[in-house]
Design a protein around this motif. Sequence first.
Motif, PDB file in Angstrom:
ATOM      1  N   LYS A  34      -4.011  52.086 -49.149  1.00 15.38           N
ATOM      2  CA  LYS A  34      -4.603  53.164 -49.939  1.00 15.38           C
ATOM      3  C   LYS A  34      -5.856  53.688 -49.267  1.00 15.38           C
ATOM      4  O   LYS A  34      -6.100  54.890 -49.223  1.00 15.38           O
ATOM      5  CB  LYS A  34      -4.928  52.683 -51.354  1.00 15.38           C
ATOM      6  N   SER A  35      -6.655  52.778 -48.739  1.00 18.69           N
ATOM      7  CA  SER A  35      -7.890  53.171 -48.066  1.00 18.69           C
ATOM      8  C   SER A  35      -7.591  54.009 -46.830  1.00 18.69           C
ATOM      9  O   SER A  35      -8.226  55.041 -46.599  1.00 18.69           O
ATOM     10  CB  SER A  35      -8.676  51.922 -47.683  1.00 18.69           C
ATOM     11  N   LYS A  49      -4.431  47.609 -50.946  1.00 15.02           N
ATOM     12  CA  LYS A  49      -5.743  48.263 -50.911  1.00 15.02           C
ATOM     13  C   LYS A  49      -6.020  48.854 -49.540  1.00 15.02           C
ATOM     14  O   LYS A  49      -6.578  49.944 -49.418  1.00 15.02           O
ATOM     15  CB  LYS A  49      -6.848  47.267 -51.285  1.00 15.02           C
ATOM     16  N   ARG A  62      -4.911  55.791 -46.244  1.00  7.36           N
ATOM     17  CA  ARG A  62      -4.383  57.086 -46.673  1.00  7.36           C
ATOM     18  C   ARG A  62      -5.503  58.016 -47.121  1.00  7.36           C
ATOM     19  O   ARG A  62      -5.500  59.194 -46.800  1.00  7.36           O
ATOM     20  CB  ARG A  62      -3.385  56.881 -47.822  1.00  7.36           C
TER      21      ARG A  62
END
Length: 155
Positions: A83-84, A80, A86
């Motif tokens: 992803k955050s 997570k 990115r």
Amino acid sequence: MNHVSEAGWIAYLADEMPDNLKIEYENHLYSCDECLTVYMEAMERAESSLLVEELDIADSVMSSITQLSEVSFEEVKQIKKEKSLRMITRHYLIAAGFTILLMAAGVFQSLTEYVDSVESSTVKETQTLTDGLIDKTFNWMDSIEKKNKEGFRNE
């Protein structure tokens, strides 16, 4: 009407018959205790088969949960976070690209020129309400003072 068989009541419970026949079966239930007993037995059998199906569903859900719990909490947290980061980086790069594009096109320069022209055309000497009241009060006091001086001279 003759007595309804257990197969008939099972079809009734499964909603596999026309509405007019259902109404006939329901009316018969009100008057026949023997059919009511058969109906209750059919309902219990249908209920027990539903419980078996529910247990099968519960087992599949529990196995899914077990598979999901094999992935550690730290791994999920790390995924997570990546992803955050990115997503934040992507949004920042898009915003920076648009800013550079707009600056190169001169959009910001024309906007500042437009704002300056609007400000210069609308800037006028406006008197606030308080300043207006103060000016009127002083003018009124001056006129009273003049009248008093003229009144003393005439006497």
